[in-house]
Motif scaffolding. Structure first.
Motif, PDB file in Angstrom:
ATOM      1  N   CYS A 134       0.845  -1.192   0.000  1.00  0.00           N
ATOM      2  CA  CYS A 134       0.000   0.000   0.000  1.00  0.00           C
ATOM      3  C   CYS A 134       0.879   1.240   0.000  1.00  0.00           C
ATOM      4  CB  CYS A 134      -0.923   0.012   1.220  1.00  0.00           C
ATOM      5  SG  CYS A 134      -0.055  -0.311   2.782  1.00  0.00           S
TER       6      CYS A 134
ATOM      7  N   VAL B 276       0.570   5.629   0.942  1.00  0.00           N
ATOM      8  CA  VAL B 276      -0.256   6.671   1.561  1.00  0.00           C
ATOM      9  C   VAL B 276       0.413   8.021   1.333  1.00  0.00           C
ATOM     10  CG1 VAL B 276      -1.216   7.584   3.706  1.00  0.00           C
ATOM     11  CG2 VAL B 276      -1.193   5.111   3.305  1.00  0.00           C
TER      12      VAL B 276
ATOM     13  N   ILE C 262      -4.985   6.866  -0.294  1.00  0.00           N
ATOM     14  CA  ILE C 262      -4.565   5.493  -0.015  1.00  0.00           C
ATOM     15  C   ILE C 262      -4.590   4.710  -1.318  1.00  0.00           C
ATOM     16  CG2 ILE C 262      -5.026   3.429   1.362  1.00  0.00           C
ATOM     17  CD1 ILE C 262      -6.826   5.379   3.118  1.00  0.00           C
TER      18      ILE C 262
ATOM     19  N   TRP D 274     -11.270  -1.780   4.733  1.00  0.00           N
ATOM     20  CA  TRP D 274      -9.894  -1.445   5.122  1.00  0.00           C
ATOM     21  C   TRP D 274      -9.875  -0.585   6.383  1.00  0.00           C
ATOM     22  CZ3 TRP D 274      -9.378   3.812   5.067  1.00  0.00           C
ATOM     23  CH2 TRP D 274     -10.189   4.535   4.177  1.00  0.00           C
TER      24      TRP D 274
ATOM     25  N   LEU E 295      -7.039   2.059   8.110  1.00  0.00           N
ATOM     26  CA  LEU E 295      -5.769   2.781   8.078  1.00  0.00           C
ATOM     27  C   LEU E 295      -5.470   3.265   9.494  1.00  0.00           C
ATOM     28  CD1 LEU E 295      -3.563   4.076   6.121  1.00  0.00           C
ATOM     29  CD2 LEU E 295      -4.884   6.199   6.412  1.00  0.00           C
ATOM     30  N   THR E 296      -4.243   3.039   9.939  1.00  0.00           N
ATOM     31  CA  THR E 296      -3.853   3.444  11.296  1.00  0.00           C
ATOM     32  C   THR E 296      -2.589   4.288  11.236  1.00  0.00           C
ATOM     33  OG1 THR E 296      -4.759   1.389  12.178  1.00  0.00           O
ATOM     34  CG2 THR E 296      -3.294   2.634  13.616  1.00  0.00           C
TER      35      THR E 296
ATOM     36  N   ARG F  23      -7.530   5.855  13.891  1.00  0.00           N
ATOM     37  CA  ARG F  23      -8.001   4.737  13.056  1.00  0.00           C
ATOM     38  C   ARG F  23      -9.030   5.269  12.065  1.00  0.00           C
ATOM     39  NH1 ARG F  23      -7.881  -0.590  14.652  1.00  0.00           N
ATOM     40  NH2 ARG F  23     -10.100  -0.826  14.107  1.00  0.00           N
TER      41      ARG F  23
ATOM     42  N   PHE G  57       2.327   4.801   8.138  1.00  0.00           N
ATOM     43  CA  PHE G  57       0.913   4.418   8.137  1.00  0.00           C
ATOM     44  C   PHE G  57       0.838   2.908   7.911  1.00  0.00           C
ATOM     45  CE2 PHE G  57       1.346   8.704   6.613  1.00  0.00           C
ATOM     46  CZ  PHE G  57       0.299   9.416   7.178  1.00  0.00           C
ATOM     47  N   THR G  58      -0.168   2.286   8.508  1.00  0.00           N
ATOM     48  CA  THR G  58      -0.416   0.867   8.238  1.00  0.00           C
ATOM     49  C   THR G  58      -1.827   0.710   7.688  1.00  0.00           C
ATOM     50  OG1 THR G  58      -1.218   0.413  10.476  1.00  0.00           O
ATOM     51  CG2 THR G  58       1.146   0.123  10.077  1.00  0.00           C
ATOM     52  N   LEU G  59      -1.970  -0.177   6.708  1.00  0.00           N
ATOM     53  CA  LEU G  59      -3.268  -0.492   6.126  1.00  0.00           C
ATOM     54  C   LEU G  59      -3.537  -1.971   6.353  1.00  0.00           C
ATOM     55  CD1 LEU G  59      -5.636   0.696   4.390  1.00  0.00           C
ATOM     56  CD2 LEU G  59      -4.475  -0.342   2.419  1.00  0.00           C
TER      57      LEU G  59
ATOM     58  N   CYS H  80       2.819   0.794   5.070  1.00  0.00           N
ATOM     59  CA  CYS H  80       2.720   1.318   3.705  1.00  0.00           C
ATOM     60  C   CYS H  80       3.937   2.159   3.347  1.00  0.00           C
ATOM     61  CB  CYS H  80       1.464   2.183   3.565  1.00  0.00           C
ATOM     62  SG  CYS H  80      -0.079   1.329   3.950  1.00  0.00           S
TER      63      CYS H  80
END
Length: 690
Positions: free
Chosen positions: A589, A591, A609, A620, A622-623, A649, A680-682, A687
């Motif tokens: 991913c 971002v 994203i 999804w 995203l954090t 979140r 960022f995490t997806l 990502c």
């Protein structure tokens, strides 16, 4: 400061003009007393606060310009022996002239400031005589608002060619972003174009004219401090913020930048939390600068209680914090300023006076008068402590506290002594502090303690407590000075400042100039990551470079290098290197976070994203985490937004198509430096940050 600054100065001139000279006998810098010793002797008290000091975590080295103050041409005491000696006794190494916003209306040759008050005996030569008596270097503000490059160049010629003053530091104007370009005007500016582009063009012209006279001088340009107005705002007709526009056009012509910091606060307690913003503010500012450009902070003051203990506590924290981050001068506003709104703060009368020393004047109705002229207010005594704590050549090292009401700073002296500065911001309770040391061992001698307490007439010097336990008076500042357990002779010199060769999401290649050996050959170099008050060793090598592994993506790291000799002797720490790891170069991913519209304490954010895989993502999350606690999401759209602590979140039950993108937006708020998230995490995957 923003709007109030010029009004404050103008109001003060009227009061200062009516001051009747009073012979004052200010309290001594170091008075003897027994109160602190008695409290420090309570060794049996259980510690409620833990402070860690790590000499392996080196910060900046203190320059001779570090401790600064402002002078102003409307101050009739400017340059007098009494004031110059008080500043000298406090350790002041730099004095600024001709005084804030007055600089943009001041003409040095005839010593006039149309529209403002000029006190007798405040001309440039008088100022320089006072600076020399103090033993301080001048910081001179060239008139940008109503002056010309030629006028500034003539001033350089007079100062350094005709008079031989050797004035090195010259700033072009004062708070010039306050000229109305962003909707608020307090700074004089006769230029038809008020934009940062015009200011930058003139900075280039001023620098060329002034350096043609004396090429050894240093030229500074006015910027805004990250997190303070108008930081983040893009004005009409501009393509970037004030800082971006000025640096893009004038960055190659300057040697340093000049910023101010008045963080405010609705209460003393809130004002005393503001120094925690310093590290991020300086970090963001350095991200904008070429590495050769220095930072000066030439005006600061507290939001509540400028004459009483909050002002002293704030000063101690701010000077220490800024000098730790490598700012080459920190300057209090002001030496004298004049009585303002009178109130009671922490049990004592506060005159609303932004000066270090009393102006000796009264309210308009005559009901309240300040102490005799030149009587030191509480911040002056804090400045004196800082002058002892951070002497030129001292190496500041990291100290950390587990109590938000107790801040800690530390400096390593040339003779091996260690000074620990402890600031108790609790107005009601003393705190017992357990002191722990890393990379350094104290003797068993009883330490010397210099303290300034709420309402005291001066600093008290005693011996008391132990190297491991000290009792801090409520609303007090204590400097604990300790001797090393072993003489520091024959050790290697510190390695040179490390630099980054390459950095990725998980590794960093670091190199550094070799250390000079002491009495024994150098066996190896040890690399430490600063981590609270106790560093974490990342590796060691016999060479002068290393690859550090197992780092976290999008994280800021500060590291030091130390040399160890064949007898086990350890050098002092190198100057620090701060870097941020990247996000993964290839990830499922991507971002992109954009600040699309900023108004100084909030902004509209847009998050794009992208699914980099060949498989759709059905639903999804995203954090990401804000780097500071003063940042938040106020509202959001095109997804569900929620924040817990600093973690955000963003969820959607929509589908992200293979190689497809989606966009969500939010309104963000901030009350300090706005450091944007770097990782960022997806759906749990880190990502690539674009």
């Amino acid at each position: 400061m923003q709007m109030p600054h010029l009004r404050r100065a103008l109001a003060s001139t009227v009061l200062l003009a009516t001051v009747t000279a009073v012979t004052a006998a200010p309290p001594g810098a170091h008075a003897n007393g027994s109160t602190v010793a008695a409290r420090a002797a309570v060794g049996a008290t259980a510690a409620d606060t833990s402070v860690a000091v790590d000499v392996r975590a080196g910060l900046a080295t203190v320059p001779d310009t570090a401790i600064g103050v402002n002078h102003a041409i409307w101050d009739s005491e400017l340059g007098t022996p009494a004031v110059s000696d008080l500043l000298k006794n406090a350790g002041v190494g730099m004095v600024r002239y001709p005084g804030g916003s007055y600089a943009d209306i001041y003409h040095w040759r005839d010593h006039t400031a149309p529209g403002g008050y000029v006190a007798p005996n405040t001309d440039f030569d008088t100022f320089m005589a006072g600076a020399r008596r103090t033993g301080a270097q001048p910081m001179i503000i060239a008139n940008y608002g109503t002056g010309t490059p030629q006028e500034a160049a003539d001033w350089v010629r007079y100062a350094n060619v005709t008079r031989g003053y050797g004035a090195k530091y010259w700033t072009i104007g004062n708070e010039n972003y306050g000229n109305g370009h962003y909707g608020t005007a307090w700074e004089a500016d006769d230029h038809a174009d008020k934009s940062p582009k015009e200011y930058a063009a003139n900075v280039v012209a001023y620098a060329a004219a002034m350096k043609a006279v004396d090429p050894t001088i240093k030229i500074g340009a006015v910027l805004t401090t990250p997190g303070n107005w108008p930081d983040g705002i893009v004005g009409a007709g501009d393509s970037g913020t004030w800082n971006q526009e000025v640096l893009a056009r004038a960055g190659s012509a300057i040697d340093f930048v000049d910023v101010h910091w008045y963080p405010g606060g609705s209460s003393a307690a809130e004002a005393l939390t503001k120094p925690e913003q310093i590290e991020d503010a300086v970090y963001l500012l350095r991200q904008q600068l070429d590495s050769r450009i220095g930072i000066s902070l030439t005006e600061t003051n507290v939001g509540v209680g400028p004459n009483t203990q909050p002002g002293a506590l704030f000063l101690a924290d701010v000077y220490s914090g800024l000098l730790e981050q490598g700012v080459f001068t920190v300057q209090w506003w002001n030496v004298h300023n004049g009585i303002g709104t009178v109130s009671t703060v922490a049990g004592h009368t506060d005159y609303g006076d932004f000066g270090l020393l009393s102006s000796g004047n009264c309210t308009a109705d005559g009901t309240v008068c300040e102490p005799p002229l030149n009587t030191p207010f509480a911040p002056y005594h804090a400045l004196s402590l800082i002058g002892s704590f951070a002497k030129p050549g001292d190496q500041l090292v990291q100290a950390g506290s587990d109590n938000s009401l107790v801040s800690a700073h530390a400096s390593r002296k040339a003779n091996g002594d260690l000074a620990v500065l402890l600031v108790n911001k609790d107005p009601d309770h003393e705190h017992t502090v357990a002191l722990n040391y890393h990379g350094w061992s104290p003797t068993g001698q009883v330490p010397t303690v210099d303290s300034f307490t709420n309402g005291a007439a001066g600093i008290t010097r005693t011996t008391g407590g132990t190297a491991g336990l000290q009792v801090l008076p409520a609303y007090g500042i204590s400097m604990v000075t300790l001797h090393p357990a072993a003489a520091e002779t024959g050790l290697p010199k510190a390695p040179g400042r490390p630099v980054i060769t390459t950095v990725s999401d998980r590794t960093a290649e670091i190199s550094w100039p070799a250390a000079t050996p002491g009495s024994k050959p150098i066996a190896k170099y040890e690399v430490f990551r600063q981590h609270g008050g106790a560093s974490e060793q990342l590796g060691e090598t016999t060479g002068t470079s290393i690859t550090v592994r197992n780092l976290e993506p999008g994280r800021r790291y500060t590291i030091n290098v130390l040399a160890r000799d064949t007898a086990g002797g350890l050098s002092r720490a190198s100057l620090p290197l701060t870097f941020t790891t990247t996000s993964p170069a290839a990830a499922p991913c991507s971002v992109r976070l954009r600040d699309t519209n900023d108004w100084g304490n909030g902004f509209v954010g847009e998050v794009q994203i992208t699914n980099n895989t060949a498989t759709p993502v059905n639903g999804w999350t995203l954090t990401f985490s804000w780097p500071t606690h003063w940042q938040s999401v106020s509202s959001g759209w095109s997804a569900t937004w929620e924040q817990t602590g600093t973690t955000v979140r963003v969820t959607s039950d929509g589908t992200l198509a293979a190689a497809g993108s989606t966009t969500a937006g939010f309104v963000g708020a901030y009350s300090g430096p706005n450091v944007l998230p770097a990782v960022f995490t997806l759906n749990g995957n880190v990502c690539t940050t674009l």
